[in-house]
Design a protein around this motif. Structure first.
Motif, PDB file in Angstrom:
ATOM      1  N   LYS A  33      34.944  35.427  27.686  1.00  0.00           N
ATOM      2  CA  LYS A  33      36.087  35.306  26.990  1.00  0.00           C
ATOM      3  C   LYS A  33      37.112  34.841  27.733  1.00  0.00           C
ATOM      4  O   LYS A  33      37.575  35.627  28.933  1.00  0.00           O
ATOM      5  CB  LYS A  33      36.454  36.981  26.260  1.00  0.00           C
ATOM      6  CG  LYS A  33      37.687  36.757  25.364  1.00  0.00           C
ATOM      7  CD  LYS A  33      37.482  37.846  24.253  1.00  0.00           C
ATOM      8  CE  LYS A  33      38.807  37.946  23.477  1.00  0.00           C
ATOM      9  NZ  LYS A  33      38.992  36.607  22.645  1.00  0.00           N
ATOM     10  N   LYS A  35      41.076  33.563  28.696  1.00  0.00           N
ATOM     11  CA  LYS A  35      42.616  33.885  27.932  1.00  0.00           C
ATOM     12  C   LYS A  35      43.294  32.469  27.905  1.00  0.00           C
ATOM     13  O   LYS A  35      44.261  32.452  27.010  1.00  0.00           O
ATOM     14  CB  LYS A  35      43.224  34.726  29.093  1.00  0.00           C
ATOM     15  CG  LYS A  35      42.645  36.054  29.442  1.00  0.00           C
ATOM     16  CD  LYS A  35      43.230  36.512  30.601  1.00  0.00           C
ATOM     17  CE  LYS A  35      42.589  37.714  31.078  1.00  0.00           C
ATOM     18  NZ  LYS A  35      42.963  38.658  32.221  1.00  0.00           N
ATOM     19  N   HIS A  36      43.052  31.333  28.864  1.00  0.00           N
ATOM     20  CA  HIS A  36      44.020  30.327  28.592  1.00  0.00           C
ATOM     21  C   HIS A  36      43.341  28.892  28.305  1.00  0.00           C
ATOM     22  O   HIS A  36      44.023  27.986  27.746  1.00  0.00           O
ATOM     23  CB  HIS A  36      44.558  30.043  30.154  1.00  0.00           C
ATOM     24  CG  HIS A  36      45.358  31.160  30.645  1.00  0.00           C
ATOM     25  ND1 HIS A  36      46.388  31.698  30.321  1.00  0.00           N
ATOM     26  CD2 HIS A  36      44.813  32.075  31.705  1.00  0.00           C
ATOM     27  CE1 HIS A  36      46.818  32.916  30.927  1.00  0.00           C
ATOM     28  NE2 HIS A  36      45.954  32.894  31.988  1.00  0.00           N
ATOM     29  N   ASP A  77      39.683  28.773  34.129  1.00  0.00           N
ATOM     30  CA  ASP A  77      40.650  29.580  33.372  1.00  0.00           C
ATOM     31  C   ASP A  77      42.030  30.190  34.007  1.00  0.00           C
ATOM     32  O   ASP A  77      43.168  30.164  33.734  1.00  0.00           O
ATOM     33  CB  ASP A  77      39.988  30.632  32.452  1.00  0.00           C
ATOM     34  CG  ASP A  77      40.829  31.599  31.394  1.00  0.00           C
ATOM     35  OD1 ASP A  77      41.460  30.794  30.700  1.00  0.00           O
ATOM     36  OD2 ASP A  77      40.902  32.561  31.436  1.00  0.00           O
ATOM     37  N   ASP A  78      41.616  30.715  35.372  1.00  0.00           N
ATOM     38  CA  ASP A  78      42.483  31.267  36.021  1.00  0.00           C
ATOM     39  C   ASP A  78      43.188  30.519  36.992  1.00  0.00           C
ATOM     40  O   ASP A  78      44.277  30.575  37.273  1.00  0.00           O
ATOM     41  CB  ASP A  78      41.889  32.498  36.695  1.00  0.00           C
ATOM     42  CG  ASP A  78      41.336  33.606  35.986  1.00  0.00           C
ATOM     43  OD1 ASP A  78      41.996  33.712  34.715  1.00  0.00           O
ATOM     44  OD2 ASP A  78      40.638  34.692  36.451  1.00  0.00           O
TER      45      ASP A  78
END
Length: 190
Positions: A33, A35-36, A77-78
């Motif tokens: 899952k 986030k961005h 993502d991070d």
């Protein structure tokens, strides 16, 4: 044992069992899952298949065995900024469309040799005699490929398996050996 504690633990187990199917995809693989970045199951499966093509399972574990696709997704993502994330997703969509147009199948449905040939063609583009232009933006498919490959190799070389089984890491190199036979020393004579 306290009845309240038993009921709490039972509720946690049942709640976890209810939520577990939402974390598993159609083919039984778990997905991350994010986030961005908005990468669906098909995109995550594509990244997993590319990572497995880059580092296949042989006598050593492959990319899927070491959970490298999840590492690639979390790094994108991070650690990528919005512009690079958008370029990555655009490259992924262009790559998927190109594979469907040329082969009529998904990347994961192709044979191993075909997948390797496709990735090698991206890695080593054909040589042209024209001078490269400095202001032309790089191809989005190439950016996508190098993003997946770079993070896959980075994740593999920093994985616990690689650091403990392939390269034996010593915190402090060299040892102090108290009793070393003089006959094993290679002395230089002048």
């Amino acid at each position: 044992m306290n009845r309240r504690t038993v009921l709490k633990n039972l509720a946690l187990v049942i709640g976890g069992a209810v939520l577990l199917p939402s974390c598993v995809g159609k083919d039984g693989t778990s997905y991350v899952k994010l986030k961005h970045v908005n990468i669906d199951e098909d995109g995550q499966r594509l990244i997993a298949d590319m990572a497995e093509t880059i580092i296949p399972k042989t006598t050593t574990p492959g990319a899927k065995d070491l959970n490298l696709p999840a590492f690639v997704l979390l790094m994108i993502d991070d650690c990528y900024d919005n512009k690079r994330q958008e370029a990555f997703v655009a490259g992924m969509k262009a790559f998927t469309a190109k594979i469907k147009n040329e082969h009529g199948k998904e990347f994961g449905d192709l044979g191993t040799k075909t997948r390797e040939t496709i990735l090698m063609a991206i890695e080593k583009p054909p040589v042209t005699k024209t001078k490269p232009q400095k202001n032309i933006p790089p191809d989005p498919i190439t950016n996508f490929y190098w993003g997946v490959k770079g993070q896959t190799v980075f994740g593999y070389t920093n994985s616990q398996y690689f650091m403990t089984k392939e390269i034996v890491y010593e915190l402090v190199p060299g040892r102090y050996i108290v009793h070393y036979p003089v006959s094993k020393l290679k002395l230089k004579t002048a």
